[in-house]
Design a protein around this motif. Structure first.
Motif, PDB file in Angstrom:
ATOM      1  N   ASN A  59     -21.491 157.667 -99.552  1.00  0.00           N
ATOM      2  CA  ASN A  59     -21.208 156.294 -99.123  1.00  0.00           C
ATOM      3  C   ASN A  59     -22.430 155.526 -98.655  1.00  0.00           C
ATOM      4  O   ASN A  59     -22.449 154.287 -98.752  1.00  0.00           O
ATOM      5  CB  ASN A  59     -20.168 156.299 -97.999  1.00  0.00           C
ATOM      6  N   TYR A  60     -23.459 156.241 -98.139  1.00  0.00           N
ATOM      7  CA  TYR A  60     -24.589 155.534 -97.534  1.00  0.00           C
ATOM      8  C   TYR A  60     -25.955 155.954 -98.089  1.00  0.00           C
ATOM      9  O   TYR A  60     -26.784 155.095 -98.396  1.00  0.00           O
ATOM     10  CB  TYR A  60     -24.553 155.719 -96.007  1.00  0.00           C
ATOM     11  N   ILE A  61     -26.197 157.256 -98.200  1.00  0.00           N
ATOM     12  CA  ILE A  61     -27.495 157.689 -98.713  1.00  0.00           C
ATOM     13  C   ILE A  61     -27.666 157.287-100.175  1.00  0.00           C
ATOM     14  O   ILE A  61     -28.750 156.875-100.609  1.00  0.00           O
ATOM     15  CB  ILE A  61     -27.665 159.216 -98.558  1.00  0.00           C
ATOM     16  N   SER A  62     -26.588 157.375-100.946  1.00  0.00           N
ATOM     17  CA  SER A  62     -26.669 157.026-102.366  1.00  0.00           C
ATOM     18  C   SER A  62     -27.046 155.561-102.589  1.00  0.00           C
ATOM     19  O   SER A  62     -27.997 155.273-103.321  1.00  0.00           O
ATOM     20  CB  SER A  62     -25.359 157.364-103.070  1.00  0.00           C
ATOM     21  N   PRO A  63     -26.349 154.591-101.978  1.00  0.00           N
ATOM     22  CA  PRO A  63     -26.759 153.190-102.184  1.00  0.00           C
ATOM     23  C   PRO A  63     -28.142 152.878-101.620  1.00  0.00           C
ATOM     24  O   PRO A  63     -28.873 152.055-102.186  1.00  0.00           O
ATOM     25  CB  PRO A  63     -25.668 152.372-101.485  1.00  0.00           C
ATOM     26  N   LEU A  64     -28.519 153.542-100.504  1.00  0.00           N
ATOM     27  CA  LEU A  64     -29.862 153.332 -99.970  1.00  0.00           C
ATOM     28  C   LEU A  64     -30.910 153.847-100.950  1.00  0.00           C
ATOM     29  O   LEU A  64     -31.942 153.188-101.193  1.00  0.00           O
ATOM     30  CB  LEU A  64     -30.010 154.040 -98.625  1.00  0.00           C
ATOM     31  N   SER A  65     -30.660 155.008-101.535  1.00  0.00           N
ATOM     32  CA  SER A  65     -31.598 155.586-102.505  1.00  0.00           C
ATOM     33  C   SER A  65     -31.729 154.701-103.739  1.00  0.00           C
ATOM     34  O   SER A  65     -32.815 154.572-104.306  1.00  0.00           O
ATOM     35  CB  SER A  65     -31.132 156.984-102.915  1.00  0.00           C
ATOM     36  N   LYS A  66     -30.632 154.094-104.157  1.00  0.00           N
ATOM     37  CA  LYS A  66     -30.683 153.186-105.311  1.00  0.00           C
ATOM     38  C   LYS A  66     -31.568 151.983-105.018  1.00  0.00           C
ATOM     39  O   LYS A  66     -32.309 151.519-105.890  1.00  0.00           O
ATOM     40  CB  LYS A  66     -29.273 152.707-105.679  1.00  0.00           C
ATOM     41  N   GLN A  67     -31.497 151.483-103.788  1.00  0.00           N
ATOM     42  CA  GLN A  67     -32.350 150.358-103.412  1.00  0.00           C
ATOM     43  C   GLN A  67     -33.824 150.759-103.457  1.00  0.00           C
ATOM     44  O   GLN A  67     -34.672 150.012-103.939  1.00  0.00           O
ATOM     45  CB  GLN A  67     -31.985 149.867-101.998  1.00  0.00           C
ATOM     46  N   CYS A 118     -21.990 160.458-107.487  1.00  0.00           N
ATOM     47  CA  CYS A 118     -21.287 161.732-107.634  1.00  0.00           C
ATOM     48  C   CYS A 118     -22.224 162.897-107.361  1.00  0.00           C
ATOM     49  O   CYS A 118     -23.429 162.827-107.645  1.00  0.00           O
ATOM     50  CB  CYS A 118     -20.694 161.862-109.033  1.00  0.00           C
ATOM     51  N   VAL A 119     -21.656 163.965-106.831  1.00  0.00           N
ATOM     52  CA  VAL A 119     -22.432 165.164-106.481  1.00  0.00           C
ATOM     53  C   VAL A 119     -22.769 165.963-107.739  1.00  0.00           C
ATOM     54  O   VAL A 119     -21.919 166.175-108.602  1.00  0.00           O
ATOM     55  CB  VAL A 119     -21.648 166.039-105.494  1.00  0.00           C
ATOM     56  N   MET A 120     -24.021 166.383-107.827  1.00  0.00           N
ATOM     57  CA  MET A 120     -24.476 167.300-108.870  1.00  0.00           C
ATOM     58  C   MET A 120     -24.972 168.562-108.175  1.00  0.00           C
ATOM     59  O   MET A 120     -25.620 168.487-107.135  1.00  0.00           O
ATOM     60  CB  MET A 120     -25.628 166.680-109.673  1.00  0.00           C
ATOM     61  N   PRO A 121     -24.685 169.743-108.715  1.00  0.00           N
ATOM     62  CA  PRO A 121     -25.117 170.988-108.056  1.00  0.00           C
ATOM     63  C   PRO A 121     -26.623 171.160-108.085  1.00  0.00           C
ATOM     64  O   PRO A 121     -27.321 170.542-108.889  1.00  0.00           O
ATOM     65  CB  PRO A 121     -24.419 172.072-108.879  1.00  0.00           C
ATOM     66  N   ASN A 122     -27.096 172.013-107.185  1.00  0.00           N
ATOM     67  CA  ASN A 122     -28.517 172.336-107.158  1.00  0.00           C
ATOM     68  C   ASN A 122     -28.928 172.970-108.483  1.00  0.00           C
ATOM     69  O   ASN A 122     -28.137 173.635-109.145  1.00  0.00           O
ATOM     70  CB  ASN A 122     -28.810 173.291-105.994  1.00  0.00           C
ATOM     71  N   LEU A 169     -27.354 163.713-105.914  1.00  0.00           N
ATOM     72  CA  LEU A 169     -26.422 162.627-106.160  1.00  0.00           C
ATOM     73  C   LEU A 169     -26.904 161.871-107.390  1.00  0.00           C
ATOM     74  O   LEU A 169     -28.099 161.614-107.531  1.00  0.00           O
ATOM     75  CB  LEU A 169     -26.349 161.670-104.967  1.00  0.00           C
ATOM     76  N   ASP A 170     -25.960 161.521-108.283  1.00  0.00           N
ATOM     77  CA  ASP A 170     -26.358 160.768-109.467  1.00  0.00           C
ATOM     78  C   ASP A 170     -26.157 159.270-109.250  1.00  0.00           C
ATOM     79  O   ASP A 170     -25.768 158.832-108.151  1.00  0.00           O
ATOM     80  CB  ASP A 170     -25.610 161.260-110.705  1.00  0.00           C
ATOM     81  N   ASP A 171     -26.431 158.484-110.283  1.00  0.00           N
ATOM     82  CA  ASP A 171     -26.371 157.035-110.140  1.00  0.00           C
ATOM     83  C   ASP A 171     -24.945 156.496-110.079  1.00  0.00           C
ATOM     84  O   ASP A 171     -24.746 155.290-109.922  1.00  0.00           O
ATOM     85  CB  ASP A 171     -27.140 156.353-111.283  1.00  0.00           C
ATOM     86  N   ASN A 172     -23.955 157.387-110.172  1.00  0.00           N
ATOM     87  CA  ASN A 172     -22.557 156.998-109.975  1.00  0.00           C
ATOM     88  C   ASN A 172     -22.011 157.507-108.647  1.00  0.00           C
ATOM     89  O   ASN A 172     -20.790 157.581-108.462  1.00  0.00           O
ATOM     90  CB  ASN A 172     -21.698 157.533-111.131  1.00  0.00           C
ATOM     91  N   THR A 177     -26.626 162.871-123.474  1.00  0.00           N
ATOM     92  CA  THR A 177     -27.231 162.075-122.409  1.00  0.00           C
ATOM     93  C   THR A 177     -26.999 162.806-121.090  1.00  0.00           C
ATOM     94  O   THR A 177     -25.939 163.411-120.881  1.00  0.00           O
ATOM     95  CB  THR A 177     -26.642 160.658-122.326  1.00  0.00           C
ATOM     96  N   GLN A 178     -27.986 162.745-120.220  1.00  0.00           N
ATOM     97  CA  GLN A 178     -27.909 163.454-118.949  1.00  0.00           C
ATOM     98  C   GLN A 178     -27.403 162.554-117.842  1.00  0.00           C
ATOM     99  O   GLN A 178     -27.559 161.337-117.891  1.00  0.00           O
ATOM    100  CB  GLN A 178     -29.293 163.961-118.541  1.00  0.00           C
ATOM    101  N   ARG A 179     -26.790 163.163-116.849  1.00  0.00           N
ATOM    102  CA  ARG A 179     -26.487 162.419-115.627  1.00  0.00           C
ATOM    103  C   ARG A 179     -27.809 162.139-114.915  1.00  0.00           C
ATOM    104  O   ARG A 179     -28.689 162.998-114.865  1.00  0.00           O
ATOM    105  CB  ARG A 179     -25.551 163.224-114.737  1.00  0.00           C
ATOM    106  N   MET A 180     -27.933 160.942-114.378  1.00  0.00           N
ATOM    107  CA  MET A 180     -29.192 160.499-113.795  1.00  0.00           C
ATOM    108  C   MET A 180     -29.212 160.742-112.285  1.00  0.00           C
ATOM    109  O   MET A 180     -28.565 160.037-111.515  1.00  0.00           O
ATOM    110  CB  MET A 180     -29.394 159.005-114.063  1.00  0.00           C
ATOM    111  N   PRO A 181     -29.954 161.761-111.818  1.00  0.00           N
ATOM    112  CA  PRO A 181     -30.044 161.996-110.375  1.00  0.00           C
ATOM    113  C   PRO A 181     -30.931 160.958-109.711  1.00  0.00           C
ATOM    114  O   PRO A 181     -31.934 160.518-110.281  1.00  0.00           O
ATOM    115  CB  PRO A 181     -30.671 163.387-110.293  1.00  0.00           C
ATOM    116  N   ILE A 182     -30.572 160.560-108.502  1.00  0.00           N
ATOM    117  CA  ILE A 182     -31.377 159.571-107.789  1.00  0.00           C
ATOM    118  C   ILE A 182     -31.921 160.101-106.466  1.00  0.00           C
ATOM    119  O   ILE A 182     -32.899 159.577-105.935  1.00  0.00           O
ATOM    120  CB  ILE A 182     -30.587 158.275-107.533  1.00  0.00           C
TER     121      ILE A 182
END
Length: 262
Positions: free
Chosen positions: A157-165, A132-136, A127-130, A109-114
């Protein structure tokens, strides 16, 4: 012939037969160990993410000399295969097992980038759905791109939750293609339809992850609800390209800047 002598002879014959059988069995060549005749690699959500593929998994295992094809099936170290695959920054889980007919199955299973971050400081990562940073990666995926004044702390802290929304909303997931962070940390979004930029203002701050998530969820829903109404009752009549900048920063008002080319 005495009975004792007969018994001794019988015992000697039985012992000799046993020794012959034992020596024969000992010197008998070992049977050929069954080899792995096939490797099934299954990648969950491969079409959705596209960060890793079967060839890359095969190459990784071959590089570590643990690709199982044609190896003795009993020598295939399934645990080592799993641990090796988990070292990939794009793998979330890995499971490997052997079957009695000589097949090795590998499920990944892959990490899910958002969101993809392309910051002004040169950082380029996912950034993944947890959070966490994923490399380019050299793979491409249809994700929102976040640009501008973005540190890794602000991203997680901020871009990740906004992207999830955004990604959780079917309409805006397809409409928003870019997030831009201004020097004062105000948020702009760039839509796919319409020649304009939308300013949402600064996101609310929170001390804990759960608090930030709740505040950003409320922030996004309020801003986007006002934007939907403006799209429906404003731009639909005035034209999608009439304004070049739509400011939703302040409550109860929408400030628009006209497009000079219209």
């Amino acid at each position: 012939m005495k009975i004792k002598t007969i018994i001794t002879i019988i015992f000697d014959i039985v012992l000799a037969a046993y020794l012959v059988l034992a020596v024969t069995a000992f010197n008998k060549p070992k049977e050929t160990v069954k080899a792995c005749i096939g490797v099934n690699i299954n990648i969950e959500d491969q079409d959705a993410n596209g960060f890793i593929n079967k060839e890359e998994i095969k190459n990784r295992l071959e590089h570590n000399d643990i690709y199982p094809l044609a190896k003795p099936i009993q020598d295939v170290d399934t645990r080592k295969i799993e641990e090796t695959l988990k070292t990939s920054p794009f793998v979330k889980t890995a499971e490997c097992y052997r079957t009695l007919n000589g097949i090795v199955n590998i499920n990944v299973t892959q990490r899910m980038p958002i969101v993809r971050i392309k910051a002004d400081n040169g950082n380029d990562y996912y950034l993944d759905d947890n959070d966490c940073v994923m490399p380019n990666s050299h793979y491409t995926s249809d994700l929102i791109i976040a640009t501008g004044n973005i540190s890794k702390t602000f991203a997680t802290n901020y871009i990740s939750p906004l992207s999830k929304q955004i990604m959780g909303n079917e309409l805006w997931k397809n409409q928003i293609e870019q997030i831009n962070v201004l020097p004062d940390l105000s948020i702009e979004i760039v839509p796919r339809v319409g020649n304009h930029i939308i300013c949402l203002g600064r996101m609310p701050e929170g001390k804990t992850q759960s608090e930030r998530t709740a505040l950003i969820c409320d922030f996004f829903n309020k801003k986007i609800s006002r934007l939907e109404k403006f799209y429906k009752y404003g731009l639909s009549q005035a034209g999608w390209n009439k304004y070049c900048y739509i400011n939703l920063e302040f409550d109860n008002q929408i400030i628009c800047k006209k497009n000079k080319n219209i």
